[in-house]
Design a protein around this motif. Structure first.
Motif, PDB file in Angstrom:
ATOM      1  N   UNK A  52       0.836  -1.216   0.000  1.00 37.15           N
ATOM      2  CA  UNK A  52       0.000   0.000   0.000  1.00 37.15           C
ATOM      3  C   UNK A  52       0.867   1.262   0.000  1.00 37.15           C
ATOM      4  N   UNK A  53       2.109   1.134   0.488  1.00 35.66           N
ATOM      5  CA  UNK A  53       3.014   2.297   0.523  1.00 35.66           C
ATOM      6  C   UNK A  53       3.736   2.506  -0.809  1.00 35.66           C
ATOM      7  N   UNK A  55       2.172   3.059  -3.493  1.00 40.18           N
ATOM      8  CA  UNK A  55       1.293   3.983  -4.222  1.00 40.18           C
ATOM      9  C   UNK A  55       1.089   3.558  -5.673  1.00 40.18           C
ATOM     10  N   UNK A  58      -4.634   3.133  -8.924  1.00 30.89           N
ATOM     11  CA  UNK A  58      -5.811   2.615  -8.190  1.00 30.89           C
ATOM     12  C   UNK A  58      -6.217   1.199  -8.597  1.00 30.89           C
ATOM     13  N   UNK A  61      -3.683  -1.332  -7.478  1.00 32.61           N
ATOM     14  CA  UNK A  61      -3.680  -1.443  -6.009  1.00 32.61           C
ATOM     15  C   UNK A  61      -4.872  -2.266  -5.526  1.00 32.61           C
TER      16      UNK A  61
ATOM     17  N   UNK B  46     -18.388   4.184  -4.192  1.00 33.90           N
ATOM     18  CA  UNK B  46     -17.033   4.442  -4.674  1.00 33.90           C
ATOM     19  C   UNK B  46     -16.991   4.631  -6.192  1.00 33.90           C
ATOM     20  N   UNK B  54      -8.727   8.305  -0.132  1.00 32.68           N
ATOM     21  CA  UNK B  54      -7.902   7.204   0.364  1.00 32.68           C
ATOM     22  C   UNK B  54      -8.013   7.190   1.890  1.00 32.68           C
ATOM     23  N   UNK B  56      -5.933   6.586   4.074  1.00 32.44           N
ATOM     24  CA  UNK B  56      -4.786   7.251   4.710  1.00 32.44           C
ATOM     25  C   UNK B  56      -4.999   8.772   4.694  1.00 32.44           C
ATOM     26  N   UNK B 198      -6.513   0.795   3.089  1.00 33.05           N
ATOM     27  CA  UNK B 198      -5.344   0.820   2.203  1.00 33.05           C
ATOM     28  C   UNK B 198      -5.638   1.259   0.781  1.00 33.05           C
ATOM     29  N   UNK B 199      -6.903   1.264   0.379  1.00 33.50           N
ATOM     30  CA  UNK B 199      -7.198   1.567  -1.030  1.00 33.50           C
ATOM     31  C   UNK B 199      -7.820   2.953  -1.203  1.00 33.50           C
TER      32      UNK B 199
END
Lengths: 118, 199
Positions: A52-53, A55, A58, A61, B46, B54, B56, B198-199
């Motif tokens: 996840x880090x 990047x 989309x 991921x 979504x 995100x 985060x 995480x997404x």
């Protein structure tokens, strides 16, 4: 009233069947398998977070995260819930469930085409 | 009048399963649809906007959620170890592992409470936006399932364990069934964690 476990002693395809009686040695072997599965699950969790880090775009991921989550789900369901060696009736119940679950997930992808509205 | 529920130890000839086991799988099938509807809502929300925040960027705490993921995985292991020890005839060890499972569940809820408190302090509530609406709905429903598991395990460690001395196999089966429920709770989190955080 059933006071003792009177279970079918037959084996189930030569693999662990949770519905039949097992010797202490077999149970201890299962325990070792559970610990290996735990280690793999912990590693996969770390990999999910690490990725996840990075990047990633989309779509990539989402694909990577869901593939890893599916592997983890397979390990939990297959070994901890002993689905790898269950009775056919449970597979039948799950087959119906998976079909309707897939329909639930598939339906919203088409909303912007007004698929159901036409 | 005392009515005995049949096949609570011996497998039923036509299904090959004791009744509680088929029962829990039917229940879990309904649970899949319950969470499935909410995952479906998440996809709808979504995919309906050009930019979805995100986790985060929305301030979700990834390290804490990672710890929670590991805590739930550990609890899945401890519950199968409890079941294995009961099958070996060791109630003491079985109870210890059930206690460890309960402890992990408590740990999960404490971490979740810390996360929720942080969000509330920052003014993030379900009404804030669609992201937080689905975040609180999914994690809240999952948290309720954890709480339900905690009640069940508390009962089996405490008063429910009396059954061991009269119906050992039936008690062992009850732990297997409770364990199946608990693994499902773990399974849901396995997907919630990457999808929300995480997404």
């Amino acid at each position: 009233m059933e006071s003792s476990q009177q279970v079918d002693e037959q084996t189930h395809g030569g693999v662990h069947d949770p519905n039949v009686h097992h010797s202490p040695e077999e149970i201890k072997k299962e325990v070792r398998k559970y610990l290996v599965v735990f280690f793999v699950l912990a590693c996969l969790t770390a990999i999910t977070v690490a990725i996840s880090y990075l990047h990633l775009p989309t779509n990539e991921a989402i694909a990577v995260a869901l593939i890893i989550a599916s592997i983890k789900a397979f390990l939990v369901a297959g070994y901890f819930m002993h689905l790898l060696s269950e009775r056919k009736l449970i597979y039948a119940v799950l087959a119906v469930t998976v079909f309707f679950f897939a329909m639930l997930l598939w339906a919203p992808w088409n909303h912007h085409y007004d698929y159901f509205g036409r | 009048m005392h009515i005995e529920i049949p096949y609570n130890v011996r497998p039923r000839p036509d299904t090959g399963l004791y009744n509680a086991k088929l029962g829990i799988w039917l229940f879990l099938a309904s649970e899949v649809m319950l969470f499935g509807a909410l995952f479906s809502s998440l996809i709808l929300l979504r995919s309906g906007v050009p930019h979805w925040p995100h986790g985060r960027d929305e301030g979700l705490n990834i390290p804490l959620a990672t710890v929670n993921t590991l805590v739930l995985i550990i609890s899945s292991v401890t519950v199968v170890l409890a079941w294995a020890n009961l099958r070996l005839g060791d109630l003491k060890k079985g109870r210890i592992f059930l206690g460890a499972t309960l402890l992990c569940a408590c740990g999960f809820m404490v971490i979740k409470a810390i996360e929720y408190t942080d969000k509330f302090k920052l003014g993030h509530f379900p009404k804030t936006n669609n992201f937080y609406a689905i975040y609180f709905t999914l994690t809240g429903l999952h948290g309720l399932h954890v709480l339900g598991g905690m009640i069940v395990f508390s009962y089996f460690i405490g008063p429910g364990a009396k059954m061991w001395f009269t119906e050992q196999a039936r008690y062992t089966n009850r732990i297997e069934v409770a364990g199946l429920y608990w693994h499902f709770v773990d399974l849901v989190w396995i997907f919630l964690f990457p999808v929300l955080y995480l997404l």
